[in-house]
Design an enzyme around this catalytic site. Structure first.
Site, mmCIF file in Angstrom:
data_model
loop_
_atom_site.group_PDB
_atom_site.id
_atom_site.type_symbol
_atom_site.label_atom_id
_atom_site.label_comp_id
_atom_site.label_asym_id
_atom_site.label_seq_id
_atom_site.Cartn_x
_atom_site.Cartn_y
_atom_site.Cartn_z
ATOM 1 N N GLY A 13 -35.489 -8.167 48.919
ATOM 2 C CA GLY A 13 -35.257 -9.114 47.826
ATOM 3 C C GLY A 13 -33.817 -9.103 47.350
ATOM 4 N N PHE A 14 -33.595 -9.766 46.251
ATOM 5 C CA PHE A 14 -32.237 -9.914 45.714
ATOM 6 C C PHE A 14 -31.641 -8.541 45.352
ATOM 7 C CE2 PHE A 14 -30.293 -10.489 41.344
ATOM 8 C CZ PHE A 14 -28.997 -10.603 41.811
ATOM 9 N N ASN A 35 -42.945 -7.248 51.891
ATOM 10 C CA ASN A 35 -43.890 -8.185 52.520
ATOM 11 C C ASN A 35 -43.288 -9.585 52.612
ATOM 12 O OD1 ASN A 35 -43.967 -9.092 49.916
ATOM 13 N ND2 ASN A 35 -46.187 -9.066 49.694
ATOM 14 N N GLY A 39 -38.768 -12.240 49.128
ATOM 15 C CA GLY A 39 -37.541 -11.783 49.779
ATOM 16 C C GLY A 39 -37.327 -12.553 51.077
ATOM 17 N N LEU A 74 -39.078 -1.407 43.740
ATOM 18 C CA LEU A 74 -38.578 -2.708 43.289
ATOM 19 C C LEU A 74 -39.484 -3.862 43.686
ATOM 20 C CD1 LEU A 74 -36.025 -1.035 42.733
ATOM 21 C CD2 LEU A 74 -34.665 -2.806 43.826
ATOM 22 N N THR A 93 -49.655 -6.153 42.547
ATOM 23 C CA THR A 93 -48.406 -5.534 43.018
ATOM 24 C C THR A 93 -47.883 -4.563 41.975
ATOM 25 O OG1 THR A 93 -47.833 -7.405 44.423
ATOM 26 C CG2 THR A 93 -46.009 -6.027 43.675
ATOM 27 N N TYR A 146 -47.221 -10.764 34.935
ATOM 28 C CA TYR A 146 -46.000 -9.985 35.153
ATOM 29 C C TYR A 146 -45.767 -9.034 33.980
ATOM 30 C CZ TYR A 146 -40.949 -9.335 36.202
ATOM 31 O OH TYR A 146 -39.709 -8.828 36.488
HETATM 32 P P1 NAD Z 1 -36.951 -10.659 44.258
HETATM 33 O O1 NAD Z 1 -38.142 -11.549 44.121
HETATM 34 O O2 NAD Z 1 -35.725 -11.194 44.873
HETATM 35 O O3 NAD Z 1 -37.334 -9.330 45.056
HETATM 36 C C1 NAD Z 1 -38.598 -8.757 45.032
HETATM 37 C C2 NAD Z 1 -38.936 -8.284 46.443
HETATM 38 O O4 NAD Z 1 -40.223 -7.655 46.430
HETATM 39 C C3 NAD Z 1 -39.032 -9.427 47.448
HETATM 40 O O5 NAD Z 1 -38.319 -9.107 48.620
HETATM 41 C C4 NAD Z 1 -40.517 -9.581 47.719
HETATM 42 O O6 NAD Z 1 -40.800 -10.119 48.978
HETATM 43 C C5 NAD Z 1 -40.973 -8.142 47.544
HETATM 44 N N1 NAD Z 1 -42.395 -8.021 47.206
HETATM 45 C C6 NAD Z 1 -43.076 -8.701 46.265
HETATM 46 N N2 NAD Z 1 -44.349 -8.293 46.230
HETATM 47 C C7 NAD Z 1 -44.467 -7.322 47.176
HETATM 48 C C8 NAD Z 1 -45.547 -6.508 47.626
HETATM 49 N N3 NAD Z 1 -46.764 -6.614 47.087
HETATM 50 N N4 NAD Z 1 -45.312 -5.630 48.616
HETATM 51 C C9 NAD Z 1 -44.082 -5.518 49.174
HETATM 52 N N5 NAD Z 1 -43.019 -6.252 48.788
HETATM 53 C C10 NAD Z 1 -43.232 -7.141 47.809
HETATM 54 O O7 NAD Z 1 -36.660 -10.101 42.787
HETATM 55 P P2 NAD Z 1 -35.463 -9.194 42.241
HETATM 56 O O8 NAD Z 1 -34.727 -9.976 41.243
HETATM 57 O O9 NAD Z 1 -34.735 -8.562 43.363
HETATM 58 O O10 NAD Z 1 -36.279 -8.081 41.457
HETATM 59 C C11 NAD Z 1 -36.485 -6.780 41.983
HETATM 60 C C12 NAD Z 1 -37.235 -5.947 40.965
HETATM 61 O O11 NAD Z 1 -36.486 -5.878 39.749
HETATM 62 C C13 NAD Z 1 -38.606 -6.510 40.601
HETATM 63 O O12 NAD Z 1 -39.524 -5.442 40.457
HETATM 64 C C14 NAD Z 1 -38.374 -7.179 39.268
HETATM 65 O O13 NAD Z 1 -39.536 -7.179 38.480
HETATM 66 C C15 NAD Z 1 -37.286 -6.297 38.666
HETATM 67 N N6 NAD Z 1 -36.497 -7.051 37.682
HETATM 68 C C16 NAD Z 1 -35.554 -7.963 38.089
HETATM 69 C C17 NAD Z 1 -34.844 -8.688 37.136
HETATM 70 C C18 NAD Z 1 -33.778 -9.684 37.508
HETATM 71 O O14 NAD Z 1 -33.227 -10.330 36.606
HETATM 72 N N7 NAD Z 1 -33.404 -9.848 38.753
HETATM 73 C C19 NAD Z 1 -35.107 -8.489 35.772
HETATM 74 C C20 NAD Z 1 -36.096 -7.580 35.413
HETATM 75 C C21 NAD Z 1 -36.777 -6.845 36.369
#
Ligand code: NAD
Ligand code: UDP
Length: 312
Positions: A13-14, A35, A39, A74, A93, A146
């Site tokens: 993911g990001f 998964n 991502g 993450l 998740t 969430y």
């Molecule tokens: P994102 O959606 O880009 O990345 C999340 C990744 O998790 C993706 O690659 C996705 O395919 C994978 N994923 C989702 N469900 C899954 C599962 N059941 N099994 C395996 N992989 C799974 O989001 P992000 O911005 O990179 O966020 C990463 C983490 O940081 C998350 O847990 C999110 O809740 C937390 N977060 C992010 C932010 C933000 O502003 N970016 C803010 C608060 C919290």
């Protein structure tokens, strides 16, 4: 000395892809588990040929066996559009995924970091938000899968710590942005930049007076590493984010100026339970991690705009 192996769930993911990249630069072995729900392989394509990088396509709601030295958990869709698309799986998740990863950490006796969120504060009634605040969360709304999922994950982390002695590190991430957000991610920074670069209308939800505080990805990665490097007596929760606060109208105007776009702002309905104000109090992270964000919004947006310009 044997190299340490770090497991990053959501590594495609990001945030996860930037973390994998940084860990490899710091000479760790990295196992990325994803998964690819939100991502993309493109986020980590450049790492696939790295000798210290391994990718496992796996859903963390199922048990995982691996021999590693630390876990960054993450995995979870973070954009409201995507986490509301399959809300039952989002809660699974957060909750079942946390149980599986905590079980692994317990068996291996290794530290585990949980990427929690500012959403645990819901639509906050105190401002800025401090870690002591218990939040104002709707448990039956469209964001609840969430918000409540992440709250329950925090509960599980602290119970695995109290009951079983797991070395937990819980951070509450506030809005983070930067390169490798997907163009269809749906979050505000990527939406506005993509719309501005394409000359499309900029979609302001509600009156645009709601606020958020935006942290550039490099600052967030630094904080995550510093947190993981704390001793077993440090658990958090710590707010991580950039306390500079902006309305969505201010963000739109800044992006229009930086892109030189001719896009117009249009107003759309505000989604249900959309928090009105959000800004982290990061004193705890400042004191313990000796960390604070270095990259202001304008500088971070310029880098992000340059990235999207290349991608679109
Ligand atoms: P994102 O959606 O880009 O990345 C999340 C990744 O998790 C993706 O690659 C996705 O395919 C994978 N994923 C989702 N469900 C899954 C599962 N059941 N099994 C395996 N992989 C799974 O989001 P992000 O911005 O990179 O966020 C990463 C983490 O940081 C998350 O847990 C999110 O809740 C937390 N977060 C992010 C932010 C933000 O502003 N970016 C803010 C608060 C919290
Ligand atoms: N938002 C907006 N236009 C968009 C996308 C989002 O005005 O195209 C608003 C959204 O209503 C919220 C803020 O921007 O008030 C941040 O939304 P985002 O989905 O990025 O993250 P959130 O902090 O709400 O999880």
């Amino acid at each position: 000395m044997k190299k340490k192996t770090i497991l990053v769930t959501g590594g495609g993911g990001f945030i996860g892809s930037h973390l994998c990249e940084r860990l490899l630069k710091e000479n760790y072995d990295v196992i990325c588990v994803d998964n690819f729900y939100t991502g993309s392989k493109n986020n980590i394509r450049h790492l696939l040929s790295h000798p210290d990088f391994e990718l496992i396509r796996h859903d963390i709601t199922l048990p995982l066996v691996a021999e590693v030295d630390a876990i960054f958990n993450l995995a979870c869709p973070a954009s409201p559009v995507h986490y509301q698309n399959d809300p039952i799986h989002t809660t699974k998740t957060c909750v079942v995924g946390a149980i599986n990863m905590l079980g692994l950490a317990l068996r291996l006796r290794i530290p585990i970091l949980q990427s929690s969120t500012s959403e645990v504060y819901g639509d906050p009634t105190i401002h800025p938000q401090r870690e002591e605040y218990w939040g104002n969360v709707n448990c039956i709304g469209p964001r609840s899968c969430y918000d409540e999922g992440k709250r329950c994950a925090e509960t599980l982390f602290f119970d695995y710590h109290r009951q079983c002695g797991v070395d937990i590190k819980v951070v509450r991430i506030f809005n983070t942005y930067g390169p490798r957000m997907l163009p269809n991610d749906g979050r505000v920074v990527s939406n506005f930049i993509v719309q501005a670069l394409r000359g499309e209308d900029i979609t302001i939800y509600g009156d645009g007076q709601q606020t958020r505080s935006f942290c550039y990805i490099d600052d967030m990665i630094e904080a995550l590493l510093r947190m993981m490097r704390q001793g077993p007596e440090v658990h958090g929760p710590f707010n991580l984010g950039n306390p500079a606060e902006f309305t969505m109208l201010e963000l739109a105007d800044l992006i229009i100026r930086l892109t030189g776009s001719k896009s117009r702002k249009v107003f759309k309905p505000l989604p249900a339970d959309d928090p009105v104000k959000r800004r982290p109090d990061i004193s705890r992270a400042q004191q313990t991690l000796h960390w604070q964000p270095q990259i202001g919004l304008e500088e971070g947006l310029k880098k992000t705009i340059a990235y999207f310009d290349g991608v679109l």
